[in-house]
Write a protein that holds these residues in place. Structure first.
Motif, PDB file in Angstrom:
ATOM      1  N   GLU A  91       0.828  -1.205   0.000  1.00 33.00           N
ATOM      2  CA  GLU A  91       0.000   0.000   0.000  1.00 33.00           C
ATOM      3  C   GLU A  91       0.867   1.262   0.000  1.00 33.00           C
ATOM      4  OE1 GLU A  91      -3.810  -0.118   2.457  1.00 33.00           O
ATOM      5  OE2 GLU A  91      -2.989   1.864   2.889  1.00 33.00           O
ATOM      6  N   GLU A 142      -6.814   9.172   3.788  1.00 29.79           N
ATOM      7  CA  GLU A 142      -6.078   7.914   3.946  1.00 29.79           C
ATOM      8  C   GLU A 142      -5.442   7.838   5.338  1.00 29.79           C
ATOM      9  OE1 GLU A 142      -5.813   5.160   2.441  1.00 29.79           O
ATOM     10  OE2 GLU A 142      -3.985   4.269   3.233  1.00 29.79           O
ATOM     11  N   GLU A 154      -7.764   6.717   8.028  1.00 33.81           N
ATOM     12  CA  GLU A 154      -7.953   5.268   7.945  1.00 33.81           C
ATOM     13  C   GLU A 154      -6.756   4.522   8.534  1.00 33.81           C
ATOM     14  OE1 GLU A 154      -8.898   3.305   3.934  1.00 33.81           O
ATOM     15  OE2 GLU A 154      -6.935   2.560   4.544  1.00 33.81           O
ATOM     16  N   GLU A 155      -5.543   4.977   8.192  1.00 35.38           N
ATOM     17  CA  GLU A 155      -4.328   4.303   8.684  1.00 35.38           C
ATOM     18  C   GLU A 155      -4.295   4.307  10.222  1.00 35.38           C
ATOM     19  OE1 GLU A 155      -2.895   2.612   6.637  1.00 35.38           O
ATOM     20  OE2 GLU A 155      -2.021   3.641   4.937  1.00 35.38           O
ATOM     21  N   SER A 160      -8.245   3.794  -0.362  1.00 36.35           N
ATOM     22  CA  SER A 160      -8.428   2.345  -0.405  1.00 36.35           C
ATOM     23  C   SER A 160      -9.250   1.877   0.783  1.00 36.35           C
ATOM     24  CB  SER A 160      -7.070   1.661  -0.377  1.00 36.35           C
ATOM     25  OG  SER A 160      -6.551   1.709   0.919  1.00 36.35           O
ATOM     26  N   ALA A 210      -8.457  -0.772   2.302  1.00 31.78           N
ATOM     27  CA  ALA A 210      -7.537  -1.607   3.080  1.00 31.78           C
ATOM     28  C   ALA A 210      -7.286  -1.034   4.459  1.00 31.78           C
ATOM     29  CB  ALA A 210      -6.229  -1.759   2.351  1.00 31.78           C
TER      30      ALA A 210
HETATM   31 FE   LIG Z   1      -4.530   2.346   4.055  1.00 31.43          FE
END
Ligand SMILES: [Fe+2]
Ligand SMILES: [Fe+2]
Length: 174
Positions: free
Chosen positions: A49, A126, A129-130, A172, A174
């Motif tokens: 990623e 992002e 999210e991380e 993403s 993820a």
């Molecule tokens: Fe991510």
């Protein structure tokens, strides 16, 4: 065309994203060595990623007709302690990356560089999210403590993570 300061800071961010990839690849190697296959998988996906983050900025600089200049990548640590300590280090690192992204946004705003500000919005989202992902795993690791069964369950869960290439404009999943 990007300002000299903007392109220099974006190039610096490429370096930070490559370092992030390198750090997570090192954590993956460490996890494999410790027999934690699920953790190793999670960090390998995270490595992949991070490399997409690198390419995103790389493409943006090129699209703007500016120059990508790569820098030396710092050596990552090789020892990370317990799984909990490893995820605490991950969160700490992502908080640092969030500060860097915010600094980049501040420069874009100051320079009235609307294109870069909009480009960076993806990274702002992002980073939320991380940090959320890391916080969630840290909470689970704290819950199970040093209990072997719990750790085994978490390792199994992390083994299920698959790499999903991020969409061009959406962060993403993820
Ligand atoms: Fe991510
Ligand atoms: Fe990143």
């Amino acid at each position: 065309m990007l300002s000299e300061r903007m392109v220099a800071t974006l190039n610096k961010q490429i370096n930070r994203e490559i370092y992030s990839a390198y750090l997570y690849l090192s954590m993956s190697a460490y996890s494999t060595f410790k027999g934690l296959k699920g953790f190793a998988n999670w960090f390998m996906v995270q490595y992949q990623e991070e490399m997409t983050h690198v390419v995103k900025i790389y493409d943006y600089i090129n699209d703007q007709g500016s120059r990508v200049k790569l820098m030396a990548v710092e050596q990552p640590p090789t020892e990370f302690g317990s799984p909990l300590e490893m995820f605490e280090k991950t969160l700490e690192h992502e908080k640092f990356v969030t500060r860097c992204i915010n600094d980049l946004v501040n420069i874009a705003i100051k320079e009235k560089d609307h294109a870069t500000r909009i480009f960076l919005q993806w990274f702002v989202t992002e980073q939320i999210e991380e940090e959320a992902n890391d916080n969630e795993i840290i909470a689970k690791l704290k819950l199970v403590g040093k209990e072997g069964n719990g750790l085994f369950m978490i390792d199994k869960e992390l083994a299920a993570r698959a790499f999903v290439p991020p969409a061009t404009s959406e962060p993403s999943q993820a």
